[in-house]
Design a protein around this motif. Structure first.
Motif, PDB file in Angstrom:
ATOM      1  N   ASN A   1     -10.157  -8.052   2.086  1.00 29.89           N
ATOM      2  CA  ASN A   1      -9.589  -7.023   2.720  1.00 29.89           C
ATOM      3  C   ASN A   1      -8.147  -7.611   2.797  1.00 29.89           C
ATOM      4  N   ALA A   2      -7.215  -6.990   2.117  1.00 24.33           N
ATOM      5  CA  ALA A   2      -5.677  -7.253   2.123  1.00 24.33           C
ATOM      6  C   ALA A   2      -4.834  -5.783   2.847  1.00 24.33           C
ATOM      7  N   ASP A   3      -4.019  -6.345   3.560  1.00 23.24           N
ATOM      8  CA  ASP A   3      -3.241  -5.289   4.208  1.00 23.24           C
ATOM      9  C   ASP A   3      -2.336  -4.492   3.046  1.00 23.24           C
ATOM     10  N   LEU A   4      -1.789  -3.352   3.456  1.00 19.73           N
ATOM     11  CA  LEU A   4      -0.938  -2.463   2.472  1.00 19.73           C
ATOM     12  C   LEU A   4       0.217  -3.445   1.822  1.00 19.73           C
ATOM     13  N   GLU A   5       0.843  -4.048   2.936  1.00 25.40           N
ATOM     14  CA  GLU A   5       2.143  -4.638   2.363  1.00 25.40           C
ATOM     15  C   GLU A   5       1.792  -5.974   1.360  1.00 25.40           C
ATOM     16  N   THR A   6       0.648  -6.645   1.636  1.00 22.86           N
ATOM     17  CA  THR A   6       0.197  -7.624   0.901  1.00 22.86           C
ATOM     18  C   THR A   6       0.017  -7.009  -0.687  1.00 22.86           C
ATOM     19  N   LEU A   7      -0.833  -6.057  -0.601  1.00 22.75           N
ATOM     20  CA  LEU A   7      -1.107  -5.260  -1.722  1.00 22.75           C
ATOM     21  C   LEU A   7      -0.062  -5.001  -2.498  1.00 22.75           C
ATOM     22  N   TRP A   8       0.744  -4.258  -1.950  1.00 20.41           N
ATOM     23  CA  TRP A   8       1.899  -3.783  -2.403  1.00 20.41           C
ATOM     24  C   TRP A   8       2.694  -4.869  -3.055  1.00 20.41           C
ATOM     25  N   LYS A   9       2.970  -5.865  -2.361  1.00 17.48           N
ATOM     26  CA  LYS A   9       3.747  -7.150  -3.143  1.00 17.48           C
ATOM     27  C   LYS A   9       3.145  -7.523  -4.319  1.00 17.48           C
ATOM     28  N   ARG A  10       1.736  -7.580  -4.065  1.00 17.53           N
ATOM     29  CA  ARG A  10       0.966  -7.930  -5.416  1.00 17.53           C
ATOM     30  C   ARG A  10       1.127  -7.136  -6.593  1.00 17.53           C
ATOM     31  N   VAL A  11       0.912  -5.808  -6.441  1.00 14.71           N
ATOM     32  CA  VAL A  11       0.802  -4.929  -7.602  1.00 14.71           C
ATOM     33  C   VAL A  11       2.140  -4.454  -7.997  1.00 14.71           C
ATOM     34  N   SER A  12       3.142  -4.469  -7.212  1.00 15.15           N
ATOM     35  CA  SER A  12       4.468  -3.759  -7.536  1.00 15.15           C
ATOM     36  C   SER A  12       5.005  -4.703  -8.536  1.00 15.15           C
ATOM     37  N   LYS A  13       4.653  -6.086  -9.003  1.00 13.19           N
ATOM     38  CA  LYS A  13       5.199  -7.003  -9.805  1.00 13.19           C
ATOM     39  C   LYS A  13       4.480  -6.881 -11.296  1.00 13.19           C
ATOM     40  N   ARG A  14       3.461  -5.796 -11.346  1.00 15.25           N
ATOM     41  CA  ARG A  14       2.932  -5.671 -12.683  1.00 15.25           C
ATOM     42  C   ARG A  14       2.876  -4.192 -12.841  1.00 15.25           C
ATOM     43  N   THR A  15       2.723  -3.790 -14.161  1.00 14.54           N
ATOM     44  CA  THR A  15       2.821  -2.581 -14.701  1.00 14.54           C
ATOM     45  C   THR A  15       1.576  -1.933 -15.403  1.00 14.54           C
ATOM     46  N   HIS A  16       0.427  -2.762 -15.410  1.00 12.08           N
ATOM     47  CA  HIS A  16      -0.602  -2.391 -15.939  1.00 12.08           C
ATOM     48  C   HIS A  16      -1.658  -1.613 -15.295  1.00 12.08           C
ATOM     49  N   ARG A  17      -1.438  -1.135 -13.979  1.00 11.05           N
ATOM     50  CA  ARG A  17      -2.361  -0.539 -13.197  1.00 11.05           C
ATOM     51  C   ARG A  17      -2.205   1.172 -13.428  1.00 11.05           C
ATOM     52  N   PRO A  18      -3.460   1.378 -14.195  1.00  4.83           N
ATOM     53  CA  PRO A  18      -3.421   2.929 -14.603  1.00  4.83           C
ATOM     54  C   PRO A  18      -3.045   3.870 -13.340  1.00  4.83           C
ATOM     55  N   LEU A  19      -3.772   3.630 -12.279  1.00  9.52           N
ATOM     56  CA  LEU A  19      -3.800   4.520 -10.877  1.00  9.52           C
ATOM     57  C   LEU A  19      -2.422   4.628 -10.297  1.00  9.52           C
ATOM     58  N   LEU A  20      -1.496   3.543 -10.615  1.00 10.08           N
ATOM     59  CA  LEU A  20      -0.379   3.586  -9.956  1.00 10.08           C
ATOM     60  C   LEU A  20       0.779   4.134 -11.025  1.00 10.08           C
ATOM     61  N   LYS A  21       0.622   4.523 -12.000  1.00 12.62           N
ATOM     62  CA  LYS A  21       1.703   5.293 -13.058  1.00 12.62           C
ATOM     63  C   LYS A  21       2.024   6.667 -12.640  1.00 12.62           C
ATOM     64  N   ARG A  22       2.123   6.720 -11.316  1.00 12.63           N
ATOM     65  CA  ARG A  22       2.559   8.266 -11.081  1.00 12.63           C
ATOM     66  C   ARG A  22       3.711   7.791 -10.224  1.00 12.63           C
ATOM     67  N   ALA A  23       4.253   9.177  -9.788  1.00 11.48           N
ATOM     68  CA  ALA A  23       5.333   9.049  -8.843  1.00 11.48           C
ATOM     69  C   ALA A  23       4.851   8.653  -7.609  1.00 11.48           C
ATOM     70  N   ASN A  24       5.741   7.867  -6.795  1.00 10.62           N
ATOM     71  CA  ASN A  24       5.249   7.221  -5.497  1.00 10.62           C
ATOM     72  C   ASN A  24       4.309   6.387  -5.367  1.00 10.62           C
ATOM     73  N   PRO A  25       4.112   5.391  -6.399  1.00 15.27           N
ATOM     74  CA  PRO A  25       3.112   4.440  -6.330  1.00 15.27           C
ATOM     75  C   PRO A  25       2.605   3.737  -5.078  1.00 15.27           C
ATOM     76  N   LYS A  26       3.258   3.308  -4.275  1.00 16.20           N
ATOM     77  CA  LYS A  26       3.371   2.894  -2.887  1.00 16.20           C
ATOM     78  C   LYS A  26       2.351   3.891  -2.178  1.00 16.20           C
ATOM     79  N   GLY A  27       2.826   5.169  -2.016  1.00 17.34           N
ATOM     80  CA  GLY A  27       2.111   6.142  -1.394  1.00 17.34           C
ATOM     81  C   GLY A  27       0.707   6.341  -1.916  1.00 17.34           C
ATOM     82  N   VAL A  28       0.555   6.146  -3.267  1.00 16.83           N
ATOM     83  CA  VAL A  28      -0.671   6.388  -4.081  1.00 16.83           C
ATOM     84  C   VAL A  28      -1.593   5.162  -3.546  1.00 16.83           C
ATOM     85  N   LEU A  29      -1.090   3.843  -3.449  1.00 13.47           N
ATOM     86  CA  LEU A  29      -1.880   2.825  -3.011  1.00 13.47           C
ATOM     87  C   LEU A  29      -2.342   2.923  -1.606  1.00 13.47           C
TER      88      LEU A  29
END
Length: 191
Positions: free
Chosen positions: A120-148
């Motif tokens: 269980n990670a909080d949103l900011e920790t998750l965002w910090k980790r996933v925003s460094k990478r581009t291979h997340r298919p569910l985040l390849k949309r407008a406003n990826p942080k909002g999607v997360l």
């Protein structure tokens, strides 16, 4: 006289200790399932499997390509087959994909054959980790942080069904490994 085999509940794992079971890490992308899972496997002397890696091997395609070519529904079908195969094996550490635990059949299978641990990670920790990478298919949309954010809120009630909930904080992964081991030692099978 031997017990009547028809009276044995084969799915009864109520007497099994955590040492006899696979440890399945669940949670949202970026929670640290793969990184923490590898270190947990090393600490416990167990094999490690990442379900996304196993899906890619089985399909001969990357997760992103499976999503792009065949869609999420087909990916989830393949994911379930791979998880069934892995969970039929000897105890190991299993990092599951972020959406794997959402499937009711997959959750039931994990409950039967593994101990599930929600990282269980909080949103900011998750965002910090996933925003460094581009291979997340569910985040390849407008406003990826909002999607997360939406994914975290929608999935939280399902992740909360895990056997154990361990915080995955922004810090050394060994801290999370230690917390998982402590939680496992305190875990009691359900009656």
């Amino acid at each position: 006289m031997p017990e009547d085999p028809s009276s044995i509940n084969k799915s009864d794992h109520t007497k099994a200790s955590w040492q006899d079971r696979t440890i399945a890490l669940v949670g949202l992308m970026g929670a640290g399932k793969s990184t923490v899972g590898r270190r947990l496997a090393e600490a416990l002397g167990r094999p490690f499997f990442d379900s996304d890696d196993e899906i890619e091997k089985a399909a001969g395609l990357s997760v992103s390509d499976i999503f792009a070519l065949h869609g999420e529904a087909e990916f989830r079908r393949g994911e379930q087959r791979v998880l069934e195969r892995l969970l039929d094996g000897p105890p190991h550490i299993l990092a599951t994909g972020g959406g794997a635990y959402l499937n009711a059949d997959t959750r039931a299978l994990m409950r039967e054959k593994a101990i599930t641990v929600w990282l269980n990670a909080d949103l900011e920790t998750l965002w910090k980790r996933v925003s460094k990478r581009t291979h997340r298919p569910l985040l390849k949309r407008a406003n990826p942080k909002g999607v997360l954010t939406d994914l975290l809120e929608a999935r939280r009630p399902i992740y909360e069904e895990a056997d154990l909930i361990v915080p995955s904080v922004d810090g050394p992964h060994n801290m999370t490994v230690d917390k998982i081991i402590e939680a496992l030692k305190a875990w009691k099978p359900t009656a």
